[in-house]
Design a protein around this motif. Structure first.
Motif, PDB file in Angstrom:
ATOM      1  N   THR A   1     -92.035  -3.318  24.384  1.00  0.00           N
ATOM      2  CA  THR A   1     -92.349  -4.507  23.601  1.00  0.00           C
ATOM      3  C   THR A   1     -91.134  -5.422  23.603  1.00  0.00           C
ATOM      4  O   THR A   1     -89.996  -4.972  23.720  1.00  0.00           O
ATOM      5  CB  THR A   1     -92.665  -4.173  22.134  1.00  0.00           C
ATOM      6  OG1 THR A   1     -91.469  -3.689  21.498  1.00  0.00           O
ATOM      7  CG2 THR A   1     -93.745  -3.130  22.015  1.00  0.00           C
ATOM      8  N   GLU A   2     -91.385  -6.715  23.465  1.00  0.00           N
ATOM      9  CA  GLU A   2     -90.327  -7.669  23.107  1.00  0.00           C
ATOM     10  C   GLU A   2     -90.326  -7.727  21.589  1.00  0.00           C
ATOM     11  O   GLU A   2     -91.248  -8.266  20.974  1.00  0.00           O
ATOM     12  CB  GLU A   2     -90.608  -9.031  23.739  1.00  0.00           C
ATOM     13  CG  GLU A   2     -90.523  -8.997  25.260  1.00  0.00           C
ATOM     14  CD  GLU A   2     -91.012 -10.272  25.925  1.00  0.00           C
ATOM     15  OE1 GLU A   2     -90.601 -10.539  27.064  1.00  0.00           O
ATOM     16  OE2 GLU A   2     -91.825 -10.995  25.313  1.00  0.00           O
ATOM     17  N   ASN A   3     -89.280  -7.184  20.960  1.00  0.00           N
ATOM     18  CA  ASN A   3     -89.415  -6.747  19.574  1.00  0.00           C
ATOM     19  C   ASN A   3     -88.791  -7.650  18.522  1.00  0.00           C
ATOM     20  O   ASN A   3     -88.860  -7.337  17.351  1.00  0.00           O
ATOM     21  CB  ASN A   3     -88.839  -5.338  19.424  1.00  0.00           C
ATOM     22  CG  ASN A   3     -87.333  -5.286  19.613  1.00  0.00           C
ATOM     23  OD1 ASN A   3     -86.710  -6.258  20.007  1.00  0.00           O
ATOM     24  ND2 ASN A   3     -86.739  -4.135  19.325  1.00  0.00           N
ATOM     25  N   GLU A   4     -88.188  -8.751  18.886  1.00  0.00           N
ATOM     26  CA  GLU A   4     -87.506  -9.577  17.881  1.00  0.00           C
ATOM     27  C   GLU A   4     -88.018 -11.012  17.843  1.00  0.00           C
ATOM     28  O   GLU A   4     -87.369 -11.869  17.253  1.00  0.00           O
ATOM     29  CB  GLU A   4     -85.998  -9.599  18.149  1.00  0.00           C
ATOM     30  CG  GLU A   4     -85.312  -8.245  18.041  1.00  0.00           C
ATOM     31  CD  GLU A   4     -85.054  -7.819  16.603  1.00  0.00           C
ATOM     32  OE1 GLU A   4     -85.495  -8.532  15.682  1.00  0.00           O
ATOM     33  OE2 GLU A   4     -84.429  -6.756  16.406  1.00  0.00           O
ATOM     34  N   ILE A   5     -89.169 -11.284  18.453  1.00  0.00           N
ATOM     35  CA  ILE A   5     -89.646 -12.662  18.544  1.00  0.00           C
ATOM     36  C   ILE A   5     -91.128 -12.752  18.210  1.00  0.00           C
ATOM     37  O   ILE A   5     -91.897 -11.829  18.445  1.00  0.00           O
ATOM     38  CB  ILE A   5     -89.412 -13.251  19.960  1.00  0.00           C
ATOM     39  CG1 ILE A   5     -90.128 -12.418  21.021  1.00  0.00           C
ATOM     40  CG2 ILE A   5     -87.929 -13.370  20.253  1.00  0.00           C
ATOM     41  CD1 ILE A   5     -90.132 -13.044  22.400  1.00  0.00           C
TER      42      ILE A   5
END
Length: 394
Positions: free
Chosen positions: A255-259
């Motif tokens: 996952t791309e986890n901070e956006i």
């Protein structure tokens, strides 16, 4: 089935033509509050382990560079909160294991570990710093990278590099630090990526080959086509390594986890040696941008023998709609067809959710908490810890 069966953290792959398939499964989860009055915000750390040796998994959470708590389950809807420790050096990462070999589960966070005194219901754990300079850690991962049959501790954040520590025979002394390579904010995954029998390390858009099998020599491969390169948390991901398509090699789930609006998908290990990857994004219904996927669980949630994928939206980095929890069913068992299911739509988000057979009935349940709450959430704007009971097995 073993009631302590923790989730299989693994990765997903898919390829080939989609065959004719039976209808997708139905999933049912019942939501319970573990804690409706979690103080403050910035709760980053999670782990599941049998802290008090009563035969049931307990839930651990910790505040960024703050206090640590653990919860004992009496019933699915009634949990007892206990103090575990203070001054955690981690922002997010934590791992539960028996560090000193005394039969009691301890906790590692950042450059400190917390020794379970054997009286966890009566007193907090003992804090022992193994690297006083290691702080602001985001990832803490356990893996036997040196091949000695014992777990090692891998850590990373954008405040320090990607490294591993060997736990000494006397863990009250300083632990030996070994550097792997440069870091990003988050994204460690560990597993045998190249099929040579040792543990390699993936880190967002690249992976490190454990070239000598003893974690003394690492060779970098910058070939993973994933991760958002933009600031403030460039290339921050979650990553799990597993053979999800069951073809005999290791793939990745990320996952791309901070956006807001980040991707979730799996990367097929095309040659079985980590030399080429094929990205497959998981389906997401609707055009609304999702909140940050700061959770990644890969495990068999329908007991059909293959790995499914779970994530949820953060409240702290919200999407266009109230936060939801999602399960992507591996519908054909080989990663060729994923079906998205909304398993909780109650205006309650989550952060670093984790799974285990919490109630001992033979299926995987989910526990999670927040980084920080939304003012309009279903808990009256308050912070909360949540238990999603899997109703697959009655």
């Amino acid at each position: 089935m073993n009631p302590h069966r923790l989730l299989m953290l693994a990765s997903v792959s898919a390829w080939g033509l989609v065959p004719l398939l039976a209808p997708a499964a139905e999933f049912a989860f019942q939501h319970h509050y573990v804690d409706r009055d979690l103080p403050g915000s910035s709760w980053g750390q999670t782990a599941i382990a049998d802290v008090d040796r009563d035969g049931k998994p307990d839930f651990i959470t910790g505040r960024s560079r703050g206090e640590l708590l653990w919860y004992r389950q009496e019933t699915p809807g009634r949990w007892v909160r206990h103090a575990l420790g203070e001054r955690s050096p981690s922002d997010v990462g934590a791992a539960a294991l028996d560090v000193d070999g005394d039969g009691w589960v301890d906790l590692v966070t950042g450059g400190a570990w917390y020794r379970n005194t054997g009286k966890p219901r009566q007193e907090p754990f003992e804090r022992i710093a193994f690297d006083p300079e290691l702080a602001s850690v985001h990832d803490v991962v356990l893996a036997d990278v040196d091949g000695d049959g014992r777990p090692d501790v891998l850590t990373m954040s954008d405040k320090n590099n990607l490294r591993w520590y060997r736990i000494p025979n006397d863990p009250s002394r300083a632990w030996q630090r070994h550097d792997i390579g440069p870091s990003v904010h988050a994204g460690i995954g560990a597993g045998d990526i190249d099929g040579d029998g040792d543990v390699d390390v993936a880190r967002s858009n690249l992976w490190f080959d454990n070239a000598d099998g003893k974690a003394a020599k690492w060779v970098v491969h910058e070939n993973i086509p994933f991760g958002n390169p933009n600031q403030p948390y460039a290339l921050a991901t979650h990553c799990v390594v597993v053979d999800l398509d069951r073809d005999g090699d290791s793939d990745l789930v990320m996952t791309e986890n901070e956006i807001k609006g980040g991707r979730i998908g799996w990367l097929e290990n095309r040659d079985g040696r980590g030399g080429a990857w094929n990205l497959h994004e998981l389906p997401q219904a609707g055009a609304a941008k999702r909140g940050a996927y700061h959770s990644l669980i890969v495990g068999d949630f329908d007991n059909d023998g293959d790995a499914d994928v779970v994530s949820c939206e953060m409240e702290g980095i919200p999407g266009d709609l109230p936060p939801r929890w999602f399960l992507w069913e591996n519908a054909d068992g080989k990663g060729q067809r994923f079906v998205e299911h909304v398993i909780l739509d109650a205006n309650l988000g989550g952060h670093l959710a984790i799974a285990a057979d919490v109630d001992g009935d033979g299926d995987l349940d989910i526990l999670g908490k927040l980084w920080r709450p939304r003012k309009d959430n279903a808990n009256g704007g308050g912070n909360h810890v949540d238990f999603l009971e899997n109703l697959l097995v009655e």
